[in-house]
Design an enzyme around this catalytic site. Structure first.
Site, short mmCIF file in Angstrom:
data_model
loop_
_atom_site.label_atom_id
_atom_site.label_comp_id
_atom_site.label_asym_id
_atom_site.label_seq_id
_atom_site.Cartn_x
_atom_site.Cartn_y
_atom_site.Cartn_z
N GLU A 285 -1.86 3.43 5.70
CA GLU A 285 -3.22 3.78 5.39
C GLU A 285 -4.17 3.79 6.74
OE1 GLU A 285 -5.03 1.22 2.47
OE2 GLU A 285 -4.17 2.31 0.98
N HIS A 306 24.50 0.52 5.80
CA HIS A 306 25.75 0.96 4.62
C HIS A 306 24.72 2.11 3.71
CE1 HIS A 306 28.83 -2.19 6.10
NE2 HIS A 306 27.52 -2.63 6.26
N LYS A 420 -6.08 9.55 -7.51
CA LYS A 420 -7.14 8.83 -8.35
C LYS A 420 -7.84 9.88 -9.56
CE LYS A 420 -7.62 4.56 -5.75
NZ LYS A 420 -8.39 3.65 -5.17
O1 LIG Z 1 -8.61 -4.41 -3.62
P1 LIG Z 1 -8.79 -3.01 -4.54
O2 LIG Z 1 -10.26 -2.65 -4.52
O3 LIG Z 1 -8.26 -3.20 -6.06
O4 LIG Z 1 -7.76 -2.00 -3.85
C1 LIG Z 1 -6.54 -2.12 -3.78
C2 LIG Z 1 -5.92 -1.06 -2.79
O5 LIG Z 1 -6.21 0.04 -3.17
C3 LIG Z 1 -6.91 0.80 -1.97
O6 LIG Z 1 -8.04 1.07 -2.17
C4 LIG Z 1 -6.22 2.36 -2.11
O7 LIG Z 1 -6.08 2.75 -3.20
C5 LIG Z 1 -6.16 -0.12 -0.78
O8 LIG Z 1 -6.86 0.45 0.36
C6 LIG Z 1 -6.27 -1.22 -1.36
O9 LIG Z 1 -5.57 -2.36 -0.62
#
Ligand SMILES: O=P(O)(O)OC[C@H]1O[C@](O)(CO)[C@@H](O)[C@@H]1O
Length: 443
Positions: A285, A306, A420
């Protein structure tokens, strides 16, 4: 206290003066707080800023949960999951569930997927056990943990009633924003705050990691002490050669510039498998953006020799390897001689398993180097809370330095939003009407 050792002698790289200067400048930029993404630098001095009172408050809450529940379900995804999972696996006996006496509650994870079967089987498995939950989401709006929390909250309320539920549910979220914060306030859940300036993947040393770990019985004070030592060892002003985070960041950028686009993190201890997973999010990320970045992959050895061994030895020459090596195992198992020796293994008689593992490690390293896979070794003295704390901070600091050398903002993750948006459009979330029509036409 012994600390981690970095060995880059098998990379074939002499870090150029220019790259050394870049790494030093990147570290200075991080610590000055003037670089890209500087609203998310709270992790840089986080270890040294954790007070004894904070540790005590976390341990107190953990003790309450331990008293009430045989099973603590930790809900979260990404950075709100992987740090706790990684340290817990590293610090735990993998066969603990088979022991007749359980000394700590079982900590399970939910909300890190949207699998109906996983969710069903989890809820079934805990039916006979007392439960509590720690729900973790920085944004407070992430779909996966929100779904899991809705179900687990309902189960807790059904079993214990609303009042007692507020004793069995702890929320870790933003101090003011997000649906989880609103819910926690309305329901009166004990709450811990994820600081605004600490992003999810850098949050393992906040309550996000510390509360579940304390609940599981991990010595979080030692974890934090290890991180504090590494914070000092990698501080701005440390000469390049003495700063392991700067050296690691510089070497991997040299390798990347020389065509090595994939880094495989591996270890010979299966307990460290989830450290790999945590590391993959941290580096993936942070660096994978603007069409750039080393692809972080992982193996657990010798198992994966393996399966992935053939490719690593002989496939595309775009790989380099980073091995986390553990100097001292916690236990001793000796291979015994056998009169018949039908398996031909008597040449190993009297040797410890760790000696065989060590020779495998050395043999593999040279084979891979000969095959064109440069090798970085990170040695930790043992798998204990102190060493793991140091290792976590080492990787975080190196990640910040490396991202700045690469020329990206290591502290955002705009690419994660694309899936998303599509998912919400496909699920007809209000506000996504136009996108829904468009995406459904493409199916
Ligand atoms: O703590 P949150 O806001 O639920 O996010 C969880 C994870 O989702 C992300 O935002 C990515 O979708 C990550 O960077 C983060 O660690």
């Amino acid at each position: 206290m012994e600390t981690i050792k970095l060995d880059i002698s098998k990379t074939g790289i002499a870090v150029s003066a220019e790259m050394q200067a870049k790494a030093q400048a990147a570290n200075a930029l991080l610590e000055s707080g003037k670089g890209a993404g500087n609203d998310f630098l709270g992790w840089v001095h986080l270890p040294s800023s954790i007070s004894a009172a904070e540790i005590e408050a976390i341990e107190k809450q953990a003790a309450k949960l331990r008293e009430k529940a045989e099973v603590i379900i930790c809900i979260g995804i990404g950075g709100s999951y992987l740090g706790a999972k990684a340290v817990l696996e590293a610090m735990s006996d993998p066969f603990r569930f088979l022991h007749k006496e359980q000394t700590a509650p079982v900590v399970l994870f939910a909300g890190q997927n949207i699998s109906e079967d996983y969710t069903y089987e989890l809820l079934e498995a805990v039916k006979e056990h007392s439960i509590a939950t720690i729900v973790i989401s920085k944004s407070g709006t992430t779909t996966e943990p929100a779904i899991a929390f809705r179900l687990i909250k309902a189960e807790i309320e059904k079993r214990y009633g609303k009042k007692e539920a507020a004793e069995r549910i702890v929320a870790i979220t933003d101090k003011a924003r997000g649906a989880l914060k609103t819910l926690a306030t309305n329901e009166g859940y004990p709450t811990f705050v994820i600081p605004d300036d600490v992003g999810g993947r850098f949050s393992v040393l906040t309550p996000v990691g510390l509360l579940p770990l304390a609940a599981a019985g991990v010595d979080i004070a030692a974890l934090v002490r290890g991180a504090q030592e590494m914070e000092r060892a990698t501080a701005d002003g440390t000469p390049f050669g003495q700063n392991p985070a700067a050296v690691y960041a510089a070497v991997r950028n040299e390798l990347y510039n020389g065509g090595k686009k994939v880094e495989i993190l591996g270890s010979y201890e299966p307990k460290l498998q989830y450290i790999n997973e945590w590391w993959k999010q941290l580096y993936g990320e942070s660096e994978g953006k603007q069409g750039k970045g080393i692809f972080p992959a992982s193996v657990t050895l010798t198992a994966d020799l393996h399966s992935m061994g053939q490719y690593i030895q002989d496939g595309e020459r775009t790989l380099f390897e980073t091995i986390i090596s553990v100097a001292k195992p916690a236990h001793e198992v000796v291979i015994e001689a056998e009169a018949e020796n039908l398996d031909g293994l008597n040449f190993l008689a009297g040797k410890r398993i760790s000696e065989v593992n060590r020779m495998a490690k050395l043999g593999v390293q040279l084979a891979h180097v000969d095959g064109g896979v440069p090798n970085i070794r990170i040695e930790i003295p043992a798998i204990d809370a102190h060493a793991i704390g140091s290792l976590l901070y080492f990787f975080e600091k190196a990640c910040g330095i490396s991202g700045y050398i690469l020329g990206v903002n290591p502290f955002d993750q705009p690419g994660v939003e694309a899936y998303k948006k599509n998912m919400f459009a496909l699920l007809d979330k209000p506000g996504y009407e136009e996108a829904s029509k468009a995406i459904k036409a493409r199916l």
